[in-house]
Design a protein around this motif. Structure first.
Motif: not given
Length: 245
Positions: A6-7, A90-104, A121-124
């Motif tokens: 996705y990223a 910056p978006l790519r790095k932000g999306l990959l900065a934490h474990d994918p299960s991290t809740v935000v 990805l879908c919005e863009n």
């Protein structure tokens, strides 16, 4: 797709959209977003990337409004393509900065951070289509991305509470079917709806050439009058009136 896919895909999309708008008149209207210019579209989409980068990158637990972010908008139109493109990494790095299960935080409630990767990805993809249409081009959306985009919209639609919606019924079924084999069946119930990938027809069935057609129809970027509609047109209109984001 996983989070890395996705990223990477949205970063590539951002670069392509930046290249597409470069050198064009940003005062040009965007027919699929009434009242918006190409500049408005670029600002909206680029600011969404920057908000997602902060929420995902900092694992934010509380709502973050775009208005609170220093967007660093360019001083003139000539800088907008570069500004837009600069949001990709910056978006790519932000999306990959934490474990994918991290809740935000997300606008559909607390979700694993991968929600933002899929949403961006879908919005863009949809806003890239808006830009293409504004520039007189045919939108190009990968079929796998389009199919996932339809599922993503149907997953999040019940939480899009910024307008009144009636997405209920008594078992009525709406079907969207493409010539590429991608199909969706929505079933309405008194407390909401369910959906599934399916080739089954419904009380109303829409037939298109591609999954991208289905995505753009569901986002209100195309009209149903341009496609084959079989069955209960009133049911389809009620869905369209209440599901438009």
């Amino acid at each position: 797709m996983d989070r890395l896919e996705y990223a990477d895909a949205v970063a590539a999309q951002i670069t392509r959209m930046a290249d597409a708008i470069r050198g064009h008149d940003l005062a040009r209207p965007v027919p699929t977003c009434p009242g918006w210019s190409l500049r408005d579209l670029v600002e909206h989409t680029g600011s969404t990337h920057r908000r997602a980068a902060v929420v995902a990158g900092e694992a934010r637990q509380e709502r973050l409004d775009r208005a609170s972010i220093d967007l660093g908008l360019p001083s003139d139109d000539a800088g907008y393509a570069d500004w837009f493109a600069a949001g990709a990494e910056p978006l790519r790095k932000g999306l990959l900065a934490h474990d994918p299960s991290t809740v935000v935080w997300t606008w559909s409630g607390p979700r694993p951070v991968v929600w933002w990767a899929r949403r961006q990805l879908c919005e863009n993809a949809v806003h890239g289509a808006d830009a293409a249409i504004a520039l007189g081009h045919t939108p190009q959306i990968d079929e796998a991305v389009a199919a996932d985009g339809v599922s993503e919209l149907l997953d999040n639609l019940p939480y899009a509470d910024w307008k009144p919606r009636d997405l209920t019924g008594d078992g009525e079924r709406l079907s969207w079917q493409s010539d590429t084999g991608v199909g969706f069946l929505v079933t309405l119930y008194p407390d909401g709806y369910t959906y599934e990938p399916s080739a089954m027809p419904g009380e109303v069935t829409v037939r298109t050439s591609t999954a991208a057609d289905i995505l753009l129809l569901m986002w209100g970027r195309r009209g149903y009058g341009d496609y084959s509609v079989e069955g209960d047109a009133a049911l389809l209109k009620r869905w369209a009136d209440n599901s438009t984001m």
